[in-house]
Design a protein around this motif. Structure first.
Motif, PDB file in Angstrom:
ATOM      1  N   ARG A 205       0.830  -1.208   0.000  1.00 19.43           N
ATOM      2  CA  ARG A 205       0.000   0.000   0.000  1.00 19.43           C
ATOM      3  C   ARG A 205       0.865   1.259   0.000  1.00 19.43           C
ATOM      4  NH1 ARG A 205      -3.435  -3.400   3.239  1.00 19.43           N
ATOM      5  NH2 ARG A 205      -2.264  -2.828   5.116  1.00 19.43           N
ATOM      6  N   THR A 206       1.998   1.209   0.691  1.00 21.18           N
ATOM      7  CA  THR A 206       2.906   2.360   0.686  1.00 21.18           C
ATOM      8  C   THR A 206       3.485   2.586  -0.705  1.00 21.18           C
ATOM      9  OG1 THR A 206       3.470   1.966   3.007  1.00 21.18           O
ATOM     10  CG2 THR A 206       4.987   3.317   1.724  1.00 21.18           C
ATOM     11  N   ARG A 207       3.806   1.520  -1.382  1.00 20.52           N
ATOM     12  CA  ARG A 207       4.344   1.643  -2.739  1.00 20.52           C
ATOM     13  C   ARG A 207       3.307   2.267  -3.682  1.00 20.52           C
ATOM     14  NH1 ARG A 207       5.151  -3.266  -3.253  1.00 20.52           N
ATOM     15  NH2 ARG A 207       7.118  -3.306  -2.113  1.00 20.52           N
ATOM     16  N   THR A 208       2.052   1.867  -3.535  1.00 15.82           N
ATOM     17  CA  THR A 208       0.992   2.445  -4.363  1.00 15.82           C
ATOM     18  C   THR A 208       0.800   3.932  -4.064  1.00 15.82           C
ATOM     19  OG1 THR A 208      -0.122   0.298  -4.414  1.00 15.82           O
ATOM     20  CG2 THR A 208      -1.423   2.221  -5.018  1.00 15.82           C
ATOM     21  N   SER A 212       1.376   7.194  -6.641  1.00 16.69           N
ATOM     22  CA  SER A 212       0.360   8.205  -6.889  1.00 16.69           C
ATOM     23  C   SER A 212       0.880   9.592  -6.540  1.00 16.69           C
ATOM     24  CB  SER A 212      -0.892   7.882  -6.076  1.00 16.69           C
ATOM     25  OG  SER A 212      -1.872   8.875  -6.224  1.00 16.69           O
ATOM     26  N   TRP A 213       1.624   9.685  -5.449  1.00 18.75           N
ATOM     27  CA  TRP A 213       2.180  10.977  -5.032  1.00 18.75           C
ATOM     28  C   TRP A 213       3.197  11.503  -6.035  1.00 18.75           C
ATOM     29  CZ3 TRP A 213       7.207  11.437  -2.245  1.00 18.75           C
ATOM     30  CH2 TRP A 213       7.473  12.737  -1.843  1.00 18.75           C
ATOM     31  N   GLY A 269      -7.177  16.030 -13.310  1.00 14.65           N
ATOM     32  CA  GLY A 269      -7.403  14.671 -12.829  1.00 14.65           C
ATOM     33  C   GLY A 269      -6.417  14.219 -11.778  1.00 14.65           C
ATOM     34  N   LEU A 270      -5.740  15.157 -11.094  1.00 11.89           N
ATOM     35  CA  LEU A 270      -4.776  14.788 -10.053  1.00 11.89           C
ATOM     36  C   LEU A 270      -5.453  14.581  -8.711  1.00 11.89           C
ATOM     37  CD1 LEU A 270      -1.898  17.293 -10.917  1.00 11.89           C
ATOM     38  CD2 LEU A 270      -2.275  14.987 -11.785  1.00 11.89           C
ATOM     39  N   ILE A 271      -6.567  15.240  -8.482  1.00 10.83           N
ATOM     40  CA  ILE A 271      -7.285  15.127  -7.213  1.00 10.83           C
ATOM     41  C   ILE A 271      -8.760  14.898  -7.515  1.00 10.83           C
ATOM     42  CG2 ILE A 271      -5.634  16.615  -6.010  1.00 10.83           C
ATOM     43  CD1 ILE A 271      -7.645  18.887  -6.211  1.00 10.83           C
ATOM     44  N   LEU A 285      -6.500  13.298  -2.653  1.00 10.68           N
ATOM     45  CA  LEU A 285      -5.666  12.816  -3.740  1.00 10.68           C
ATOM     46  C   LEU A 285      -6.444  11.805  -4.582  1.00 10.68           C
ATOM     47  CD1 LEU A 285      -2.730  13.501  -4.492  1.00 10.68           C
ATOM     48  CD2 LEU A 285      -2.033  11.368  -3.418  1.00 10.68           C
ATOM     49  N   LYS A 286      -5.958  11.558  -5.799  1.00  9.78           N
ATOM     50  CA  LYS A 286      -6.682  10.727  -6.754  1.00  9.78           C
ATOM     51  C   LYS A 286      -6.931   9.323  -6.229  1.00  9.78           C
ATOM     52  CE  LYS A 286      -8.389   9.788 -10.851  1.00  9.78           C
ATOM     53  NZ  LYS A 286      -9.641  10.391 -11.332  1.00  9.78           N
TER      54      LYS A 286
END
Length: 376
Positions: A205-208, A212-213, A269-271, A285-286
């Motif tokens: 989950r941290t990698r995902t 995204s960040w 489409g970023l947020i 966040l997205k």
């Protein structure tokens, strides 16, 4: 000889699980210590831990629904009838209670957590922080205590023993599933393996979230040197939901500038905007787009609609009507004995005979009373 071999086999499995879990803890602590997204990671992992603890007790809930409740957002009701909606409310209540134990315990809960921490300290001296926590948890349950205080005590235990430098809720929730073994030789390595699985899930989950960040930051670039676009993305990542007012206060921006950033990121489409409103809007966040699907849109008046409650149309029904529904009651309808009117009829007949018998005399007395008196 066979008993000695089985004991050595169980000890080997235990030490293997202990080694793998210790390495996983060290790897996770090194990765997340001073991580720029640590507040966002802790928020998401607390939701996941509360969901997992409630699921073990038979209450299944979407963690985003719990997030909406924590942020004070009205969520879309689940279920087609009162029973299903009541079940979803019970699941939300159970998950919220687990979240309260893990994050913000009450005074009564805090006392129970202190007692569980005493058990962890006692077993830590004998077996170390990891194996001692497994022994303490097993003995705690054997003594008839609830699981929630020990789970909350584990979060403090990892920090006090320098296993982790942040309050990450690693509690081994899956170790109490119905099919889990309970003998100490089998449950102790099972508990350690559950901790190892939780660490692997946190890393995924941290990698995902990191991906995204980074994508949001890369797409928000290309601005002037004085641009605050990266800071806006960082703040949106750190908090679950952010308003323009909070963004303005945190970064020292004007409210108009904060809205300009948010509207631009929304168009790119970023947020996402999670409240479905034109005022008092909240953004995220997205990757928190599932939260938008759970939040209930505000009620708006429909143009051309008259006053009063609208008729329920078949096209607006969320649940299809049941077919071949047996509407007969489960229990037979109560039956009552018929009323007997014979006594009442006899009494009425007797009264009519008396009236007809004395009617002439009554009429004569009435006529005499109305005759004028004669002069003497």
């Amino acid at each position: 000889m066979f008993r000695t071999a089985s004991v050595q086999s169980s000890d080997g499995k235990l030490y293997e699980s202990l080694t793998q879990t210790a390495l996983a803890f060290g790897r996770l602590d090194q990765r997340l210590h001073h991580h720029p997204l640590l507040p966002a990671i802790l928020f998401r992992e607390r939701l996941e831990a509360a969901r997992a603890c409630a699921a073990v007790d038979g209450h299944l809930i979407d963690p985003w629904r719990l997030a909406a409740e924590l942020e004070g957002l009205r969520s879309v009701p689940l279920g087609c009838d009162i029973y299903e909606r009541g079940t979803s409310v019970d699941a939300l209540h159970a998950a919220f209670e687990q979240y309260q134990w893990l994050v913000r315990p009450t005074d009564t809960q805090r006392n129970a957590i202190e007692e569980a921490s005493g058990w962890l300290s006692k077993y830590r001296v004998r077996s170390g922080p990891l194996l001692g926590s497994a022994h303490a948890f097993h003995a705690w349950i054997e003594a008839g205590h609830a699981r929630a205080p020990m789970r909350a005590a584990l979060i403090r235990h990892w920090r006090l023993t320098n296993v982790l430098h942040f309050p990450l809720p690693l509690v081994g929730a899956r170790s109490f599933v119905p099919e889990a073994p309970w003998s100490p030789s089998e449950w102790l390595p099972f508990f350690l393996n559950c901790l190892n699985e939780e660490i692997a899930a946190v890393e995924d989950r941290t990698r995902t979230l990191e991906q995204s960040w980074r994508q949001a930051r890369s797409k928000s670039g290309g601005q002037r040197r004085t641009s605050r676009a990266d800071k806006v993305i960082d703040l949106l990542t750190a908090y679950p939901v952010v308003s323009a007012t909070r963004l303005s206060a945190e970064l020292g921006l004007s409210l108009k500038a904060a809205y300009i950033y948010l509207e631009r990121f929304l168009e790119e489409g970023l947020i996402v905007e999670v409240t479905h409103r034109a005022a008092r809007r909240l953004f995220a966040l997205k990757d928190m787009e599932p939260l938008r699907e759970i939040v209930r849109p505000p009620k708006r008046s429909q143009p051309g609609r008259k006053r009063g409650r609208p008729r329920k149309k078949e096209s607006q029904e969320t649940c299809p009507p049941d077919e071949n529904v047996d509407i007969r009651p489960v229990e037979p309808a109560p039956t009552f004995a018929p009323i007997n009117y014979e006594e009442l009829e006899r009494a009425i007949d007797h009264a009519e005979r008396l009236i007809s018998r004395h009617r002439p005399a009554l009429l004569q007395s009435f006529e005499r009373s109305e005759d004028p008196p004669q002069n003497q």
